[in-house]
Design an enzyme around this catalytic site. Structure first.
Site, PDB file in Angstrom:
ATOM      1  N   PRO A   1       0.803  -1.237   0.135  1.00 19.05           N
ATOM      2  CA  PRO A   1       0.127   0.067  -0.068  1.00 19.05           C
ATOM      3  C   PRO A   1       0.722   1.297  -0.103  1.00 19.05           C
ATOM      4  O   PRO A   1       1.845   1.324   0.738  1.00 19.05           O
ATOM      5  CB  PRO A   1      -0.847  -0.143   1.268  1.00 19.05           C
ATOM      6  N   ASN A   2       0.431   2.219  -0.673  1.00 19.54           N
ATOM      7  CA  ASN A   2       0.816   3.561  -0.925  1.00 19.54           C
ATOM      8  C   ASN A   2       2.251   3.752  -1.759  1.00 19.54           C
ATOM      9  O   ASN A   2       2.812   4.670  -1.978  1.00 19.54           O
ATOM     10  CB  ASN A   2       1.251   4.201   0.583  1.00 19.54           C
TER      11      ASN A   2
ATOM     12  N   ARG B   1       5.232  10.963  -2.337  1.00 20.07           N
ATOM     13  CA  ARG B   1       5.053  10.672  -1.000  1.00 20.07           C
ATOM     14  C   ARG B   1       6.208  10.605  -0.137  1.00 20.07           C
ATOM     15  O   ARG B   1       7.096  10.247  -0.651  1.00 20.07           O
ATOM     16  CB  ARG B   1       4.315   9.143  -1.048  1.00 20.07           C
TER      17      ARG B   1
ATOM     18  N   TYR C   1      11.532   8.577   0.902  1.00 19.77           N
ATOM     19  CA  TYR C   1      11.209   7.359  -0.066  1.00 19.77           C
ATOM     20  C   TYR C   1      11.747   7.745  -1.361  1.00 19.77           C
ATOM     21  O   TYR C   1      11.757   7.083  -2.362  1.00 19.77           O
ATOM     22  CB  TYR C   1       9.890   7.073  -0.173  1.00 19.77           C
TER      23      TYR C   1
ATOM     24  N   ASN D   1       7.951  -5.931  -1.271  1.00 21.91           N
ATOM     25  CA  ASN D   1       7.906  -4.747  -0.308  1.00 21.91           C
ATOM     26  C   ASN D   1       6.356  -4.582   0.296  1.00 21.91           C
ATOM     27  O   ASN D   1       5.624  -3.967  -0.338  1.00 21.91           O
ATOM     28  CB  ASN D   1       8.338  -3.347  -0.954  1.00 21.91           C
TER      29      ASN D   1
ATOM     30  N   ALA E   1       3.200  -0.853   4.637  1.00 21.59           N
ATOM     31  CA  ALA E   1       2.803  -0.936   6.026  1.00 21.59           C
ATOM     32  C   ALA E   1       2.245  -2.232   6.303  1.00 21.59           C
ATOM     33  O   ALA E   1       2.395  -2.492   7.577  1.00 21.59           O
ATOM     34  CB  ALA E   1       1.751   0.028   6.205  1.00 21.59           C
TER      35      ALA E   1
ATOM     36  N   GLU F   1      12.345  -9.956   0.919  1.00 23.04           N
ATOM     37  CA  GLU F   1      11.701  -8.628   1.493  1.00 23.04           C
ATOM     38  C   GLU F   1      12.743  -7.353   1.405  1.00 23.04           C
ATOM     39  O   GLU F   1      13.753  -7.286   1.609  1.00 23.04           O
ATOM     40  CB  GLU F   1      11.498  -8.911   2.948  1.00 23.04           C
TER      41      GLU F   1
ATOM     42  N   HIS G   1      12.870  -3.141   1.680  1.00 24.46           N
ATOM     43  CA  HIS G   1      12.230  -1.654   2.068  1.00 24.46           C
ATOM     44  C   HIS G   1      13.048  -0.606   1.438  1.00 24.46           C
ATOM     45  O   HIS G   1      14.339  -0.882   1.434  1.00 24.46           O
ATOM     46  CB  HIS G   1      12.027  -1.707   3.638  1.00 24.46           C
TER      47      HIS G   1
ATOM     48  N   ARG H   1      13.754   3.407  12.312  1.00 22.97           N
ATOM     49  CA  ARG H   1      12.722   4.531  12.158  1.00 22.97           C
ATOM     50  C   ARG H   1      11.853   4.349  13.466  1.00 22.97           C
ATOM     51  O   ARG H   1      12.291   3.643  14.413  1.00 22.97           O
ATOM     52  CB  ARG H   1      11.922   4.162  10.770  1.00 22.97           C
TER      53      ARG H   1
HETATM   54  C1  DQA Z   1       8.115   0.718   3.653  1.00 22.14           C
HETATM   55  C2  DQA Z   1       8.444   0.996   5.098  1.00 22.14           C
HETATM   56  C3  DQA Z   1       7.081   0.990   5.831  1.00 22.14           C
HETATM   57  O1  DQA Z   1       7.474   1.079   7.190  1.00 22.14           O
HETATM   58  C4  DQA Z   1       6.175   1.826   5.313  1.00 22.14           C
HETATM   59  O2  DQA Z   1       4.855   1.746   5.633  1.00 22.14           O
HETATM   60  C5  DQA Z   1       6.082   1.829   3.772  1.00 22.14           C
HETATM   61  C6  DQA Z   1       7.242   1.556   3.006  1.00 22.14           C
HETATM   62  C7  DQA Z   1       9.920   1.076   2.766  1.00 22.14           C
HETATM   63  O3  DQA Z   1       9.913   0.814   1.811  1.00 22.14           O
HETATM   64  O4  DQA Z   1      10.620   1.546   3.513  1.00 22.14           O
HETATM   65  O5  DQA Z   1       5.141   2.250   2.929  1.00 22.14           O
HETATM   66  O6  DQA Z   1       8.069  -0.459   3.455  1.00 22.14           O
END
Ligand code: DQA
Length: 146
Positions: free
Chosen positions: A13-14, A21, A26, A77, A80, A101, A103, A110
Site C-alpha cells: 500500500p501507498n 509521497r 522514499y 515490499n 505498512a 523482502e 524496503h 525508524r
Molecule cells: C516501507 C516501510 C514501511 O514502514 C512503510 O509503511 C512503507 C514503505 C519502505 O519501503 O521503506 O510504506 O516498506
C-alpha cells in the site's frame, strides 16, 4: 525459445505514490520507473519479472497464491503490511519459494512500530535502506538463488 524463470515483484500500500509521497524518506523515483528498470534488468539476468502493486491486503494474498506453480521467486515490499500482516506472512510461507523482502527505508532506524517485520524470519533475505537500488540488488540476488 528459452523459457525464462518468472519472478514476482509485489509492492504494498501507498507505494503507488512513490515519487510524490514523503520524498525525504522514499525518494523521487516513481513506481513505474522502478518496475521498468526491474523488467530491463530481468531480461539481462534471463528472468521474466512480473510486477504488482495493491493497496489491499487480500489482493496481495490473492496475487501470491496465483504465483503458486507459476513463479520461481518472490520479491516483496509489503509496505505498512510488513508490520501487521499475518495473512501475507502465511501466503509467503504457503508459496514456499525463495523470497526477498525489500524496503526503501531502513525500517530498523525508524519508529518502533516499523522495526518489527512479520516476514523477516520467513523470507530468504531482507534488503532495506538503499532506496530503489534495493529492488535491483534483490533481483540480482534472486538470479543467483535460482
Ligand atoms: C516501507 C516501510 C514501511 O514502514 C512503510 O509503511 C512503507 C514503505 C519502505 O519501503 O521503506 O510504506 O516498506
Amino acid at each position: 525459445m528459452e523459457e525464462l524463470k518468472q519472478v514476482l515483484v509485489i509492492h504494498g500500500p501507498n507505494l503507488n505514490l512513490l515519487g510524490k509521497r514523503e520524498v525525504d524518506i522514499y525518494g523521487r523515483t516513481g513506481l513505474a520507473a522502478i518496475d521498468k528498470r526491474l523488467k530491463e534488468l530481468g531480461r539481462k539476468l534471463r528472468l521474466e519479472v512480473e510486477t504488482f502493486q495493491s493497496n489491499h491486503e487480500g489482493a496481495i494474498v490473492d496475487r501470491i497464491q496465483a504465483a503458486m506453480g507459476v513463479c520461481r521467486g518472490l520479491i516483496i515490499n509489503p509496505a505498512a503490511y510488513t508490520h501487521t500482516s499475518i495473512a501475507i506472512r502465511d501466503a509467503v510461507l504457503a508459496l514456499d519459494l525463495p523470497a526477498i523482502e525489500v524496503h526503501l527505508s531502513n525500517i530498523y532506524g525508524r519508529e518502533p512500530f516499523r522495526q518489527k517485520s512479520m516476514l523477516a524470519d520467513v523470507v530468504t533475505g531482507q534488503i532495506g535502506g538503499l532506496g530503489p537500488l534495493g529492488y535491483e540488488l534483490a533481483l540480482r540476488a534472486m538470479a543467483s538463488l535460482l
